[in-house]
Scaffold this active site. Sequence first.
Site, PDB file in Angstrom:
ATOM      1  N   VAL A 250      33.643  44.647  37.605  1.00 34.37           N
ATOM      2  CA  VAL A 250      33.960  43.481  38.431  1.00 34.37           C
ATOM      3  C   VAL A 250      34.629  42.394  37.593  1.00 34.37           C
ATOM      4  CG1 VAL A 250      32.991  41.656  39.886  1.00 34.37           C
ATOM      5  CG2 VAL A 250      32.119  43.999  40.068  1.00 34.37           C
TER       6      VAL A 250
ATOM      7  N   GLY B  68      31.710  58.858  41.685  1.00 38.64           N
ATOM      8  CA  GLY B  68      31.655  57.459  41.263  1.00 38.64           C
ATOM      9  C   GLY B  68      31.011  56.522  42.267  1.00 38.64           C
TER      10      GLY B  68
ATOM     11  N   LYS C 220      19.312  41.993  48.288  1.00 34.83           N
ATOM     12  CA  LYS C 220      20.355  41.328  49.068  1.00 34.83           C
ATOM     13  C   LYS C 220      19.791  40.697  50.342  1.00 34.83           C
ATOM     14  CE  LYS C 220      23.889  44.408  47.194  1.00 34.83           C
ATOM     15  NZ  LYS C 220      24.528  45.738  47.346  1.00 34.83           N
TER      16      LYS C 220
ATOM     17  N   GLY D  36      32.858  47.848  44.345  1.00 32.36           N
ATOM     18  CA  GLY D  36      34.160  48.210  43.796  1.00 32.36           C
ATOM     19  C   GLY D  36      34.791  47.042  43.069  1.00 32.36           C
TER      20      GLY D  36
END
Lengths: 436, 436
Positions: free
Chosen positions: B14, B187, B205, B302
């Site tokens: 990131v 991945g 979260k 991602g």
Amino acid sequence: MKEVKVGLIGCGTVGTGVCRILIEKQHLISSRVGASVILKYVADLDTETDRGISFDDNIFIKDAFQVIGDPEIDIIIELIGGKTIAKELILKAIEKGKHVVTANKALLAEEGEEIFQAASEKGVSVAFEASAGGCIPIVKTIRESLIGNRIKSMTGILNGTCNYILTKIADEGLSFKDALAMAQKNGFAEADPTLDIEGGDTAHKISLLSTLSYGTRVDLNDVYIEGITGITPLDIEFADEFGYKIKLLAISKALEKSIEVRVHPAMISCDNPLASVHGSLNAVSVTGDATGEIVLYGYGAGMMPTASAVVSDIVDIARDLVSGAVNRLPSSFPLVSTSPVLPIDELITNYYFRFSAADKPGVLSKIAGILGAYGISVKSVHQKGRKSKGPVPIVMLTHIAREADVQKAISEIDSLDVIDDNTVIIRIESDQDEQE
Amino acid sequence: MKEVKVGLIGCGTVGTGVCRILIEKQHLISSRVGASVILKYVADLDTETDRGISFDDNIFIKDAFQVIGDPEIDIIIELIGGKTIAKELILKAIEKGKHVVTANKALLAEEGEEIFQAASEKGVSVAFEASAGGCIPIVKTIRESLIGNRIKSMTGILNGTCNYILTKIADEGLSFKDALAMAQKNGFAEADPTLDIEGGDTAHKISLLSTLSYGTRVDLNDVYIEGITGITPLDIEFADEFGYKIKLLAISKALEKSIEVRVHPAMISCDNPLASVHGSLNAVSVTGDATGEIVLYGYGAGMMPTASAVVSDIVDIARDLVSGAVNRLPSSFPLVSTSPVLPIDELITNYYFRFSAADKPGVLSKIAGILGAYGISVKSVHQKGRKSKGPVPIVMLTHIAREADVQKAISEIDSLDVIDDNTVIIRIESDQDEQE
């Protein structure tokens, strides 16, 4: 505690919702914002109708200009709509140094540049989250959440009336006319539904969002607009067989030297998240170069959802005021380009054709011959022994083709004496792999 | 042009994406923000790996504390993750009066209160859009767009690894083990996938988002967490027959005197917008009292999607700095309540049971008898001549029942000698009408 004073002009459905939130949730909002947002005036010509809210004395007045003239008012909420008096009021408010919150998509799409320019010179905000997608936070997402992205494209279902009608045609097999009547009966369409069903409202919204996303002027006259009045249960049934849904889409794309901005019914794959947007709901898909596709989905109209968006704009400005922020966020992205809107003739996409042909030998060959002559390549042909009387529907799906060629070919085909009725043309928006 | 200087700590996937956006889009961002956002430092222990970015000289350093110690730095971007050094760095940065952007959900979910408190005392921001839902603007939507709403509930698919695995089991009939191996190969899962597949990441979260939404402390120890390791192709197949999909859901609801916060696999109706969230995508449905349901959908992980969210936080703070805003937006809604988290035993919902029963007469009556004794009412029973060897699956769907009763009843049933294996229990989240 600091105070921010607001005056609301136009207390119809959405205005009433805004009053409800500001009055009934005053404490909730002030606890979250750290300041009191006080509704000082509500101006409306109709001061008699009971809005079901207990207003303090002297809040309700008839004269909108009194609101604008009051130096205590920080924010004007314009919810009259339309382009005449609303524009005058907004420009006057800006001139007086007041911030403006509006849901007026028609005005901003057609004359936004003048308004944003005036606001920018005066250093005030013009906020308009409620002008597209109701409670869906699309404006904030574009201006703030996607700030590190070049926006590549946007596809939206932005008119609840049309989506309601199309859902009714699809689910209940109604004709367009009957579905419209049902929408009117149930409060999902206005007595004069023209602006909705002909696509004008959707065009206002996508023009505004495109200007915001690409930083380029969009002249509404350049936007191709086609409504849903020609959609039949038969085409929806065929679409279904191919795995498609028919939706009124607002489509905009950043191309290399131009942008696409268009509004028309389109077939999209059932896998597309927009395909499952039912009834009066709205949804917008935005693709940023970093984020990929984001889809936002929610109520695109109605009293409280739209009021919620208006209140979020009011609070954003209130937060600026109490925190001392000056010119924190431009009302629009800077106009960095003058990309023209791609003329619809140059569009390249996949097509669905439904021909109303006489049931005679040789018809298919005539149609195919003309399509071939215009370089339109047919992907599949569907001709079923349907129980309909009269002409037989022949359906074709094409590979990608150019709109100008399609229009010429279909016009030629429609003049054949074996063709009984105008051919139905519906663009297909799903075969991304082939289009890109 | 004004300048805002930022230092990034932790240049993994990131972090590299954030550097790419800040460097490659410097002009785009400054044109939109009206200020230059300058990446002054990137601190990482690994300064050797080629990140594919041409950094200016002297940007890349090893010592994170040098970044925090530089008085020129306005914003620290913490992307190390974890709870030890990251916490120390964040608290140190706050102490030095720097704003912080982080994607560290574990830290904020477990020790957020201390961090937000420190930030509030020092008058700096701690922004964390990237900590839940990747590029989905859920934090901004809750804190800003829904500011005029009481949030009633939230349901999310917040872990791309789990959703990828469940999609593979559903689409390809893989076992959990094989689907996990495929996720690792492609991945979508880490070498040690525990935090993802056991639900811990999702719990972080939803705890954070619940605190934000309801203004109430959520102790992670009170959150019921169940992962997806027990999900089989057989249960997904049954779900399909009933019109359900199985998803790992994060669920939170504001009740009258408590809140629900729980993470577990659940069956949802195919009509639910979350049902069509495939692969590694994430989605969150939030229901406000004014807006009704809003659904946001996009890439939850991602490099570039998450980096986009980090950059939106950086720009928000940069806009505050250049506009002179002080304490414009609190990092969290004020903690207004101390509603306890409802113990899972008190949950009332619909259930799916799959019993592995010996194919003998009287089994059904024994099971039904025990369920009846605990007041659990069966809606339907499904027993098919399946080709599986050994015990026969008997599937039951229930009317709403209380979790504690269900656990007791199933425990009693599982001890019957006609039951060969532990009964599979999956909660059903779709029958809203019955639950409300």
